[in-house]
Structure formats: structure tokens, C-alpha cells
Write a protein that holds these residues in place. Structure first.
Motif, PDB file in Angstrom:
ATOM      1  N   GLN A  30     -11.977   0.940 -13.512  1.00  0.00           N
ATOM      2  CA  GLN A  30     -10.664   0.352 -13.248  1.00  0.00           C
ATOM      3  C   GLN A  30      -9.821   0.382 -14.518  1.00  0.00           C
ATOM      4  O   GLN A  30      -8.641   0.735 -14.479  1.00  0.00           O
ATOM      5  CB  GLN A  30     -10.804  -1.085 -12.744  1.00  0.00           C
ATOM      6  CG  GLN A  30     -11.390  -1.202 -11.360  1.00  0.00           C
ATOM      7  CD  GLN A  30     -11.635  -2.641 -10.968  1.00  0.00           C
ATOM      8  OE1 GLN A  30     -12.182  -3.412 -11.758  1.00  0.00           O
ATOM      9  NE2 GLN A  30     -11.244  -2.987  -9.757  1.00  0.00           N
ATOM     10  N   LYS A  46      -2.920   6.349  -2.100  1.00  0.00           N
ATOM     11  CA  LYS A  46      -4.111   5.787  -1.451  1.00  0.00           C
ATOM     12  C   LYS A  46      -5.364   5.988  -2.305  1.00  0.00           C
ATOM     13  O   LYS A  46      -6.239   5.119  -2.356  1.00  0.00           O
ATOM     14  CB  LYS A  46      -4.307   6.406  -0.071  1.00  0.00           C
ATOM     15  CG  LYS A  46      -5.472   5.803   0.685  1.00  0.00           C
ATOM     16  CD  LYS A  46      -5.617   6.410   2.060  1.00  0.00           C
ATOM     17  CE  LYS A  46      -6.755   5.897   2.874  1.00  0.00           C
ATOM     18  NZ  LYS A  46      -7.858   5.258   2.263  1.00  0.00           N
ATOM     19  N   ILE A  81      -5.549   3.192  -4.846  1.00  0.00           N
ATOM     20  CA  ILE A  81      -5.948   1.942  -4.198  1.00  0.00           C
ATOM     21  C   ILE A  81      -7.437   1.968  -3.879  1.00  0.00           C
ATOM     22  O   ILE A  81      -8.170   1.008  -4.158  1.00  0.00           O
ATOM     23  CB  ILE A  81      -5.113   1.686  -2.925  1.00  0.00           C
ATOM     24  CG1 ILE A  81      -3.662   1.377  -3.317  1.00  0.00           C
ATOM     25  CG2 ILE A  81      -5.702   0.546  -2.097  1.00  0.00           C
ATOM     26  CD1 ILE A  81      -2.708   1.280  -2.157  1.00  0.00           C
ATOM     27  N   ASP A  82      -7.903   3.073  -3.327  1.00  0.00           N
ATOM     28  CA  ASP A  82      -9.322   3.187  -2.980  1.00  0.00           C
ATOM     29  C   ASP A  82     -10.213   3.067  -4.212  1.00  0.00           C
ATOM     30  O   ASP A  82     -11.260   2.418  -4.177  1.00  0.00           O
ATOM     31  CB  ASP A  82      -9.591   4.514  -2.263  1.00  0.00           C
ATOM     32  CG  ASP A  82      -8.997   4.553  -0.864  1.00  0.00           C
ATOM     33  OD1 ASP A  82      -8.619   3.489  -0.335  1.00  0.00           O
ATOM     34  OD2 ASP A  82      -8.903   5.665  -0.303  1.00  0.00           O
ATOM     35  N   TYR A 124      -2.414  -6.005  -4.387  1.00  0.00           N
ATOM     36  CA  TYR A 124      -2.863  -5.714  -3.022  1.00  0.00           C
ATOM     37  C   TYR A 124      -4.191  -4.956  -3.072  1.00  0.00           C
ATOM     38  O   TYR A 124      -5.100  -5.226  -2.306  1.00  0.00           O
ATOM     39  CB  TYR A 124      -1.793  -4.894  -2.298  1.00  0.00           C
ATOM     40  CG  TYR A 124      -2.227  -4.318  -0.977  1.00  0.00           C
ATOM     41  CD1 TYR A 124      -2.227  -5.096   0.173  1.00  0.00           C
ATOM     42  CD2 TYR A 124      -2.637  -2.990  -0.878  1.00  0.00           C
ATOM     43  CE1 TYR A 124      -2.629  -4.565   1.396  1.00  0.00           C
ATOM     44  CE2 TYR A 124      -3.033  -2.456   0.334  1.00  0.00           C
ATOM     45  CZ  TYR A 124      -3.025  -3.241   1.465  1.00  0.00           C
ATOM     46  OH  TYR A 124      -3.426  -2.711   2.663  1.00  0.00           O
ATOM     47  N   ALA A 125      -4.302  -4.010  -4.008  1.00  0.00           N
ATOM     48  CA  ALA A 125      -5.525  -3.213  -4.141  1.00  0.00           C
ATOM     49  C   ALA A 125      -6.678  -4.065  -4.644  1.00  0.00           C
ATOM     50  O   ALA A 125      -7.791  -3.997  -4.120  1.00  0.00           O
ATOM     51  CB  ALA A 125      -5.288  -2.036  -5.080  1.00  0.00           C
ATOM     52  N   ASP A 126      -6.421  -4.868  -5.665  1.00  0.00           N
ATOM     53  CA  ASP A 126      -7.436  -5.758  -6.247  1.00  0.00           C
ATOM     54  C   ASP A 126      -6.700  -6.820  -7.051  1.00  0.00           C
ATOM     55  O   ASP A 126      -6.028  -6.507  -8.036  1.00  0.00           O
ATOM     56  CB  ASP A 126      -8.401  -4.970  -7.143  1.00  0.00           C
ATOM     57  CG  ASP A 126      -9.487  -5.852  -7.758  1.00  0.00           C
ATOM     58  OD1 ASP A 126      -9.450  -7.084  -7.586  1.00  0.00           O
ATOM     59  OD2 ASP A 126     -10.375  -5.307  -8.419  1.00  0.00           O
ATOM     60  N   ALA A 130       0.821  -1.213   0.000  1.00  0.00           N
ATOM     61  CA  ALA A 130       0.000   0.000   0.000  1.00  0.00           C
ATOM     62  C   ALA A 130       0.853   1.261   0.000  1.00  0.00           C
ATOM     63  O   ALA A 130       0.410   2.312  -0.434  1.00  0.00           O
ATOM     64  CB  ALA A 130      -0.931   0.000   1.201  1.00  0.00           C
ATOM     65  N   ARG A 157     -10.251  -0.588  -5.383  1.00  0.00           N
ATOM     66  CA  ARG A 157     -11.020  -1.421  -4.452  1.00  0.00           C
ATOM     67  C   ARG A 157     -12.514  -1.130  -4.486  1.00  0.00           C
ATOM     68  O   ARG A 157     -13.332  -2.010  -4.231  1.00  0.00           O
ATOM     69  CB  ARG A 157     -10.497  -1.225  -3.033  1.00  0.00           C
ATOM     70  CG  ARG A 157      -9.205  -1.939  -2.806  1.00  0.00           C
ATOM     71  CD  ARG A 157      -8.828  -1.931  -1.368  1.00  0.00           C
ATOM     72  NE  ARG A 157      -7.666  -2.802  -1.194  1.00  0.00           N
ATOM     73  CZ  ARG A 157      -6.998  -2.913  -0.085  1.00  0.00           C
ATOM     74  NH1 ARG A 157      -7.357  -2.209   0.971  1.00  0.00           N
ATOM     75  NH2 ARG A 157      -5.977  -3.724  -0.006  1.00  0.00           N
TER      76      ARG A 157
END
Length: 100
Positions: A37, A14, A17-18, A74-76, A9, A21
Motif C-alpha cells: 500500500q 479499479k 482500489i483492488d 472508500y478503498a481502505d 470508486a 483493498r
């Protein structure tokens, strides 16, 4: 030799990532990546990480590519998988003769 491993992350903003996700659950239902995405993938040019600059790519180092792929996964996981497969093909551009 000392190795320092950061949390995945820590490598991506961030907000990225948000965003990835936020659509992960819908991606599972759609059975393909959500258009938002995909738009982010193209905006960030993640599919061009390994493409040589001479061909319009980003030509970033392998460690940076691996960090990016880990952070995306890690995010998706689905985003990480797609970017891994699709960006990896760009690596072969480095074997092309950039001649006239």
C-alpha cells in the motif's frame, strides 16, 4: 446550483482500489499500512497533491484532492486517513517564499 456526486470508486482506477483493498485486512493485523500500500501511495505521489509545483509537488486543485481522499478512504479507510494527514502538510509549502 446543481451538484453532481459520483461514487468514490469512479474516481480511482479499479486496479488501484483492488490493490489497496487486497491488503486492508493485513493492515489491521500489522497495525500499520502494508508495504505494498505504501509503495502505491509513493508511486501515485498522493503525498504531494498539495505541494506547489515549484517544490516538486503535484499542486492539484482542492476539489481534486478531496475526490482523491474520498476515493482512497472508500478503498481502505486506513489509507485514506494516512494520505489525508500526510498530504495535508504539503499545503503549507504554498506559503513559503519561492525566492532565490
Amino acid at each position: 446550483m446543481t451538484f453532481f456526486f459520483e461514487q468514490p470508486a469512479a474516481y480511482l482506477d479499479k486496479k488501484l482500489i483492488d490493490t489497496l483493498r487486497a491488503f486492508a485486512q493485513e493492515t489491521e493485523s500489522l497495525m500499520h499500512l502494508h508495504p505494498k500500500q505504501l509503495a502505491l501511495i509513493y508511486q501515485q505521489q498522493w503525498l504531494y497533491m498539495l505541494v506547489p509545483k515549484v517544490y516538486g509537488g503535484k499542486e492539484i486543485s482542492l476539489p481534486e484532492v478531496l475526490q482523491t481522499l474520498e476515493a482512497l478512504s472508500y478503498a481502505d479507510g486506513s489509507v485514506g486517513w494516512v494520505v489525508t494527514l500526510c498530504s495535508g502538510a504539503g499545503w503549507f509549502g504554498g506559503f513559503l517564499d519561492p525566492g532565490p
